[in-house]
Motif scaffolding. Structure first.
Motif, PDB file in Angstrom:
ATOM      1  N   PRO A 105      33.880   1.260 -23.648  1.00  0.00           N
ATOM      2  CA  PRO A 105      33.997   1.084 -25.274  1.00  0.00           C
ATOM      3  C   PRO A 105      35.212   1.465 -25.830  1.00  0.00           C
ATOM      4  O   PRO A 105      35.571   0.783 -26.832  1.00  0.00           O
ATOM      5  CB  PRO A 105      33.017   2.381 -25.969  1.00  0.00           C
ATOM      6  CG  PRO A 105      32.210   2.592 -24.672  1.00  0.00           C
ATOM      7  CD  PRO A 105      32.957   2.390 -23.598  1.00  0.00           C
ATOM      8  N   ASP A 106      36.076   2.189 -25.078  1.00  0.00           N
ATOM      9  CA  ASP A 106      37.809   2.254 -25.527  1.00  0.00           C
ATOM     10  C   ASP A 106      38.567   2.278 -24.331  1.00  0.00           C
ATOM     11  O   ASP A 106      38.454   3.238 -23.414  1.00  0.00           O
ATOM     12  CB  ASP A 106      37.735   3.541 -26.406  1.00  0.00           C
ATOM     13  CG  ASP A 106      39.001   3.786 -26.770  1.00  0.00           C
ATOM     14  OD1 ASP A 106      39.972   2.899 -26.552  1.00  0.00           O
ATOM     15  OD2 ASP A 106      39.293   4.774 -27.698  1.00  0.00           O
ATOM     16  N   VAL A 107      39.301   1.349 -23.993  1.00  0.00           N
ATOM     17  CA  VAL A 107      40.160   1.274 -22.902  1.00  0.00           C
ATOM     18  C   VAL A 107      41.227   2.345 -22.669  1.00  0.00           C
ATOM     19  O   VAL A 107      41.600   2.385 -21.777  1.00  0.00           O
ATOM     20  CB  VAL A 107      40.807  -0.264 -22.531  1.00  0.00           C
ATOM     21  CG1 VAL A 107      39.610  -1.260 -22.510  1.00  0.00           C
ATOM     22  CG2 VAL A 107      41.645  -0.311 -23.833  1.00  0.00           C
ATOM     23  N   ALA A 108      41.434   2.889 -24.039  1.00  0.00           N
ATOM     24  CA  ALA A 108      42.426   3.940 -23.958  1.00  0.00           C
ATOM     25  C   ALA A 108      42.059   4.824 -23.195  1.00  0.00           C
ATOM     26  O   ALA A 108      42.742   5.827 -22.754  1.00  0.00           O
ATOM     27  CB  ALA A 108      42.965   4.187 -25.366  1.00  0.00           C
ATOM     28  N   ALA A 109      40.704   5.407 -22.975  1.00  0.00           N
ATOM     29  CA  ALA A 109      40.274   6.419 -22.746  1.00  0.00           C
ATOM     30  C   ALA A 109      40.413   6.331 -20.936  1.00  0.00           C
ATOM     31  O   ALA A 109      39.972   7.217 -20.058  1.00  0.00           O
ATOM     32  CB  ALA A 109      38.711   6.726 -22.804  1.00  0.00           C
ATOM     33  N   HIS A 110      40.723   5.193 -20.446  1.00  0.00           N
ATOM     34  CA  HIS A 110      40.964   5.220 -18.974  1.00  0.00           C
ATOM     35  C   HIS A 110      42.326   4.562 -18.300  1.00  0.00           C
ATOM     36  O   HIS A 110      42.600   3.442 -18.596  1.00  0.00           O
ATOM     37  CB  HIS A 110      39.804   3.885 -18.470  1.00  0.00           C
ATOM     38  CG  HIS A 110      38.456   4.298 -18.601  1.00  0.00           C
ATOM     39  ND1 HIS A 110      37.634   4.931 -17.656  1.00  0.00           N
ATOM     40  CD2 HIS A 110      37.517   4.186 -19.974  1.00  0.00           C
ATOM     41  CE1 HIS A 110      36.567   5.280 -18.166  1.00  0.00           C
ATOM     42  NE2 HIS A 110      36.229   4.612 -19.638  1.00  0.00           N
ATOM     43  N   PRO A 111      43.156   5.497 -17.936  1.00  0.00           N
ATOM     44  CA  PRO A 111      44.389   5.263 -17.558  1.00  0.00           C
ATOM     45  C   PRO A 111      44.664   4.170 -16.349  1.00  0.00           C
ATOM     46  O   PRO A 111      45.474   3.388 -16.383  1.00  0.00           O
ATOM     47  CB  PRO A 111      44.824   6.594 -17.096  1.00  0.00           C
ATOM     48  CG  PRO A 111      44.089   7.650 -17.655  1.00  0.00           C
ATOM     49  CD  PRO A 111      42.908   7.000 -17.943  1.00  0.00           C
ATOM     50  N   GLN A 112      43.644   3.892 -15.726  1.00  0.00           N
ATOM     51  CA  GLN A 112      43.638   2.915 -14.918  1.00  0.00           C
ATOM     52  C   GLN A 112      43.631   1.797 -15.424  1.00  0.00           C
ATOM     53  O   GLN A 112      44.060   0.673 -14.685  1.00  0.00           O
ATOM     54  CB  GLN A 112      42.359   3.103 -13.857  1.00  0.00           C
ATOM     55  CG  GLN A 112      42.206   4.335 -13.243  1.00  0.00           C
ATOM     56  CD  GLN A 112      41.069   5.081 -14.165  1.00  0.00           C
ATOM     57  OE1 GLN A 112      41.215   5.220 -15.399  1.00  0.00           O
ATOM     58  NE2 GLN A 112      40.065   5.876 -13.507  1.00  0.00           N
ATOM     59  N   LEU A 113      43.210   1.473 -16.698  1.00  0.00           N
ATOM     60  CA  LEU A 113      43.363  -0.010 -17.332  1.00  0.00           C
ATOM     61  C   LEU A 113      44.756  -0.397 -17.964  1.00  0.00           C
ATOM     62  O   LEU A 113      44.580  -1.263 -18.473  1.00  0.00           O
ATOM     63  CB  LEU A 113      42.160  -0.019 -18.318  1.00  0.00           C
ATOM     64  CG  LEU A 113      40.828   0.060 -17.595  1.00  0.00           C
ATOM     65  CD1 LEU A 113      39.642   0.079 -18.645  1.00  0.00           C
ATOM     66  CD2 LEU A 113      40.639  -1.381 -16.504  1.00  0.00           C
ATOM     67  N   ALA A 114      45.567   0.525 -17.970  1.00  0.00           N
ATOM     68  CA  ALA A 114      46.833   0.379 -18.539  1.00  0.00           C
ATOM     69  C   ALA A 114      47.599  -0.691 -18.218  1.00  0.00           C
ATOM     70  O   ALA A 114      48.129  -1.609 -18.884  1.00  0.00           O
ATOM     71  CB  ALA A 114      47.930   1.699 -18.455  1.00  0.00           C
ATOM     72  N   GLY A 115      47.654  -0.849 -16.824  1.00  0.00           N
ATOM     73  CA  GLY A 115      48.220  -1.987 -16.177  1.00  0.00           C
ATOM     74  C   GLY A 115      47.679  -3.437 -16.841  1.00  0.00           C
ATOM     75  O   GLY A 115      47.929  -4.536 -17.413  1.00  0.00           O
ATOM     76  N   PRO A 116      46.206  -3.644 -16.628  1.00  0.00           N
ATOM     77  CA  PRO A 116      45.508  -4.793 -16.785  1.00  0.00           C
ATOM     78  C   PRO A 116      45.492  -5.068 -18.489  1.00  0.00           C
ATOM     79  O   PRO A 116      45.686  -6.157 -18.975  1.00  0.00           O
ATOM     80  CB  PRO A 116      44.083  -4.553 -16.448  1.00  0.00           C
ATOM     81  CG  PRO A 116      44.309  -3.648 -15.026  1.00  0.00           C
ATOM     82  CD  PRO A 116      45.336  -2.781 -15.601  1.00  0.00           C
ATOM     83  N   VAL A 117      45.453  -3.926 -19.237  1.00  0.00           N
ATOM     84  CA  VAL A 117      45.660  -4.303 -20.516  1.00  0.00           C
ATOM     85  C   VAL A 117      47.019  -4.498 -20.948  1.00  0.00           C
ATOM     86  O   VAL A 117      47.050  -5.711 -21.802  1.00  0.00           O
ATOM     87  CB  VAL A 117      45.279  -2.828 -21.373  1.00  0.00           C
ATOM     88  CG1 VAL A 117      45.862  -2.810 -22.831  1.00  0.00           C
ATOM     89  CG2 VAL A 117      43.866  -2.291 -21.226  1.00  0.00           C
ATOM     90  N   ALA A 118      48.008  -4.150 -20.385  1.00  0.00           N
ATOM     91  CA  ALA A 118      49.300  -4.762 -20.726  1.00  0.00           C
ATOM     92  C   ALA A 118      49.532  -6.216 -20.337  1.00  0.00           C
ATOM     93  O   ALA A 118      50.091  -6.899 -20.934  1.00  0.00           O
ATOM     94  CB  ALA A 118      50.372  -3.952 -19.992  1.00  0.00           C
ATOM     95  N   SER A 119      49.047  -6.384 -19.237  1.00  0.00           N
ATOM     96  CA  SER A 119      48.952  -7.879 -18.875  1.00  0.00           C
ATOM     97  C   SER A 119      48.095  -8.745 -19.509  1.00  0.00           C
ATOM     98  O   SER A 119      48.700  -9.803 -19.959  1.00  0.00           O
ATOM     99  CB  SER A 119      48.365  -7.697 -17.226  1.00  0.00           C
ATOM    100  OG  SER A 119      48.355  -9.502 -16.646  1.00  0.00           O
ATOM    101  N   ALA A 120      47.140  -8.403 -20.088  1.00  0.00           N
ATOM    102  CA  ALA A 120      46.064  -9.211 -20.944  1.00  0.00           C
ATOM    103  C   ALA A 120      47.054  -9.332 -22.264  1.00  0.00           C
ATOM    104  O   ALA A 120      46.973 -10.455 -22.959  1.00  0.00           O
ATOM    105  CB  ALA A 120      44.855  -8.685 -21.166  1.00  0.00           C
ATOM    106  N   ALA A 121      47.773  -8.300 -22.789  1.00  0.00           N
ATOM    107  CA  ALA A 121      48.339  -8.380 -23.942  1.00  0.00           C
ATOM    108  C   ALA A 121      49.634  -9.478 -23.985  1.00  0.00           C
ATOM    109  O   ALA A 121      49.677 -10.068 -24.714  1.00  0.00           O
ATOM    110  CB  ALA A 121      48.914  -7.118 -24.393  1.00  0.00           C
ATOM    111  N   ALA A 122      50.163  -9.324 -22.671  1.00  0.00           N
ATOM    112  CA  ALA A 122      51.464 -10.330 -22.528  1.00  0.00           C
ATOM    113  C   ALA A 122      50.694 -11.794 -22.682  1.00  0.00           C
ATOM    114  O   ALA A 122      51.474 -12.808 -22.815  1.00  0.00           O
ATOM    115  CB  ALA A 122      51.818 -10.304 -21.213  1.00  0.00           C
TER     116      ALA A 122
END
Length: 332
Positions: free
Chosen positions: A91-108
């Motif tokens: 529900p909130d990707v910020a709660a999972h540090p493992q997703l920081a890289g994929p979230v940044a990649s998607a934002a790019a």
């Protein structure tokens, strides 16, 4: 009461609930249903192959997500879901540090993601085919995790349709491999131009349906004219057969190989873009060893653009390679 509905009306009613036979049709039904029942910014079915995750079907409201959009699998959010590093419903990707890289990649890629859901789609035998996923720009309430059971059910149904459709397609391909004389080059035993064109026409829809990795390879022998001029056309025919035999040994079973006429050959290789360069080098090495050097061009087949654009790009690359090889030979 049954007398009130005649057979024609029954047939119309049954048509509405017929199960989908084609995988892409089932994918479209699933993402359309989820788009209404569980409204997120985007729903999609993806293919994971050759180190990439590629969108096959999408229902999009906020992202502009289209078939053919892809990213490296190592950077994909779905990878952490498949490996079990993160839950299927976030529900909130910020709660999972493992997703920081994929979230940044998607934002790019201009896909800001705050909530994610995903579940695997598997091939017959259990190997990963792809994923069913949903994305949202804003976090969802914690209770959103209740949808995990529905997602797993729908991905399981897609896996079942995939198995049935794959089996049907492979059976059809086996029949088509027994091509008629009209589609075979009599000198080399490969597909001729007509057989090549018909193969591309048949496989176009199938490729778009499954998103299999593929590259078109166009080849032009460098020395046929010299052999014909100096040794005669019988020697030229032997030269062509030697090249065809070398290519046949270097080609995977099921990948089409054609002689389009004269000294021009073509194939579709079931490899991804990252393997295109090594493929060209391997083919040129095999042909050099056979004494039939060749100019080669290769282009990846895109889900959105299909075979025709890849053929044009590979043809242009082949002629560029031929010019470069002639220039190199002249300088030496």
């Amino acid at each position: 009461m049954g007398d009130d509905v005649d057979n024609g009306d029954e047939n119309l009613l049954l048509t509405d609930v017929l199960p989908p036979r084609a995988f892409d049709q089932a994918c479209r039904m699933v993402v359309d249903y989820l788009g209404e029942a569980v409204p997120l910014g985007a729903w999609a079915v993806t293919r994971v192959a050759a180190g990439r995750q590629t969108v096959l079907v999408a229902r999009d409201r906020d992202y502009g997500l289209q078939p053919g959009v892809e990213q490296r699998w190592t950077e994909a959010m779905c990878r952490t879901m498949v490996t079990g590093e993160t839950p299927r419903v976030v529900p909130d990707v910020a709660a999972h540090p493992q997703l920081a890289g994929p979230v940044a990649s998607a934002a790019a890629m201009e896909f800001p993601i705050a909530a994610y859901v995903g579940t695997p789609i598997v091939q017959p035998g259990g190997a990963l085919f792809g994923t069913l996923l949903g994305l949202n720009r804003r976090p969802m309430e914690p209770g959103f995790v209740e949808h995990e059971g529905l997602l797993d059910l729908l991905s399981s149904l897609l896996s079942s349709v995939l198995e049935a459709d794959t089996t049907s397609v492979e059976s059809a391909r086996e029949l088509e491999r027994a091509v008629s004389d009209a589609e075979t080059d009599q000198l080399t035993g490969l597909l001729n131009r007509r057989g090549w064109t018909r193969w591309l026409e048949r496989e176009e829809e199938r490729f778009r349906r499954f998103g299999d990795p593929a590259c078109v390879v166009m080849m032009d022998l460098d020395g046929l004219k010299t052999v014909n001029d100096t040794q005669g056309h019988d020697a030229g025919d032997r030269y062509l057969r030697r090249a065809a035999d070398a290519l046949r040994r270097a080609t995977r079973h099921g990948d089409p190989l054609a002689r389009l006429g004269g000294d021009e050959f073509a194939m579709v290789a079931t490899v991804g873009p990252d393997d295109a360069g090594p493929l060209v080098r391997r083919l040129q090495a095999v042909l050099d060893e056979a004494g039939t050097p060749c100019s080669v061009g290769v282009a990846a087949v895109g889900v959105a653009t299909g075979f025709s654009e890849a053929v044009s790009e590979a043809d242009a690359a082949m002629y560029s390679d031929k010019r470069a090889r002639k220039g190199s030979a002249a300088r030496s």
